[in-house]
Write a protein that holds these residues in place. Structure first.
Motif, PDB file in Angstrom:
ATOM      1  N   GLU A 193       0.941  -1.250  -0.069  1.00 33.87           N
ATOM      2  CA  GLU A 193      -0.200  -0.130   0.033  1.00 33.87           C
ATOM      3  C   GLU A 193       0.806   1.354   0.104  1.00 33.87           C
ATOM      4  N   ARG A 194       1.812   1.172   0.581  1.00 35.57           N
ATOM      5  CA  ARG A 194       3.131   2.099   0.545  1.00 35.57           C
ATOM      6  C   ARG A 194       3.678   2.596  -0.700  1.00 35.57           C
ATOM      7  N   VAL A 195       3.824   1.339  -1.560  1.00 41.94           N
ATOM      8  CA  VAL A 195       4.459   1.460  -2.739  1.00 41.94           C
ATOM      9  C   VAL A 195       3.307   2.205  -3.736  1.00 41.94           C
ATOM     10  N   ARG A 196       2.161   1.882  -3.322  1.00 41.13           N
ATOM     11  CA  ARG A 196       1.206   2.484  -4.121  1.00 41.13           C
ATOM     12  C   ARG A 196       1.222   3.845  -3.968  1.00 41.13           C
ATOM     13  N   ASP A 197       0.998   4.377  -2.496  1.00 32.90           N
ATOM     14  CA  ASP A 197       1.035   5.640  -2.145  1.00 32.90           C
ATOM     15  C   ASP A 197       2.185   6.615  -2.916  1.00 32.90           C
ATOM     16  N   ILE A 198       3.337   5.936  -2.744  1.00 28.97           N
ATOM     17  CA  ILE A 198       4.438   6.538  -3.271  1.00 28.97           C
ATOM     18  C   ILE A 198       4.571   6.573  -4.885  1.00 28.97           C
ATOM     19  N   ARG A 199       3.949   5.563  -5.552  1.00 23.18           N
ATOM     20  CA  ARG A 199       3.722   5.628  -6.933  1.00 23.18           C
ATOM     21  C   ARG A 199       2.876   6.938  -7.337  1.00 23.18           C
TER      22      ARG A 199
END
Ligand code: 3DU
Length: 217
Positions: A152-158
């Motif tokens: 979910e943090r990868v998604r936020d950062i993307r």
């Protein structure tokens, strides 16, 4: 760095013969090999040149210093044959800008750590992760390092960096993250170490990860 298998080997072994043997057998399955303090302190900086015949080399020194020291470090690492250097983001825009300048003048890449993958990253780093990601985009780094243990943090950062920067994502396998989940969340590459190099058949493990990734892209 060509985006083909989307797998990066984290080569944290301590012996140069073993490092060369593993690199040779997994070379066809990885787009890059990441080396860091364990291997380089054990064997010397020259291992970068030796390994670069198998794949592009990412030097994970998590450089975290004042701009001038970052510059001196990045210059030495690129001179040794690395294609990319990982730097910390928490040192701020001037340290990052200097690292990016050195990379650009050598036609190389800088990846910026946003939030790390281990539980302790929640103590201090996560609060700064999104601001660091934004800074990485503003300073035009090549990409960021984001945690596969928290897709979910990868998604936020993307969402923060958009499509111009790439995401390389450690934490798959031994740390509990899934390659497919990280790629689905927006990672361009996953970084895998122990699950591959501690296996009896590193090439087979790498091949299996690549087919798992191919299923979700
Ligand atoms: O857990 P593994 O053995 O798959 O190795 C992961 C590698 O990625 C290892 O070299 C570690 O130092 C690096 N790394 C992280 O694990 C987490 C980060 O946030 C950044 C780098």
């Amino acid at each position: 760095m060509e985006k083909d298998t989307r797998l990066i080997l984290a080569l944290d072994v301590l012996d140069s013969a073993e490092a060369l043997r593993i690199s040779q057998v997994v070379a066809g399955h990885v787009d890059a090999i990441k080396v860091g303090y364990p291997l380089i302190l054990a064997t010397g900086l020259g291992i970068i040149t030796e390994l670069s015949r198998y794949a592009p080399i990412i030097a994970d020194f998590k450089v975290a210093d004042i701009p001038n020291t970052n510059r001196l470090i990045c210059e030495q690492v690129f001179k040794a044959g690395a294609d990319a250097v990982i730097v910390q983001g928490f040192t701020g825009h001037d340290s990052l800008r200097t690292s990016v300048e050195v990379a650009r003048s050598n036609n190389k890449d800088i990846f910026v750590v946003t939030e790390m993958s281990h539980p302790g990253a929640l103590d201090f780093m996560q609060a700064a992760g999104e601001a660091i990601a934004k800074m990485a985009a503003d300073e035009q780094a090549s990409g960021v390092v984001a945690p596969a243990t928290r897709p979910e943090r990868v998604r936020d950062i993307r969402n923060i960096i958009g499509s111009d920067l790439t995401i390389i994502s450690p934490g798959v396998g031994t740390q509990g993250g899934s390659a497919a989940d990280a790629i689905r969340a927006g990672a361009d590459w996953v970084i895998v170490g122990r699950s591959i190099y501690q296996s009896d058949d590193p090439a087979a493990v790498a091949a299996k990860l690549v087919s798992e990734i191919k299923e979700v892209i």
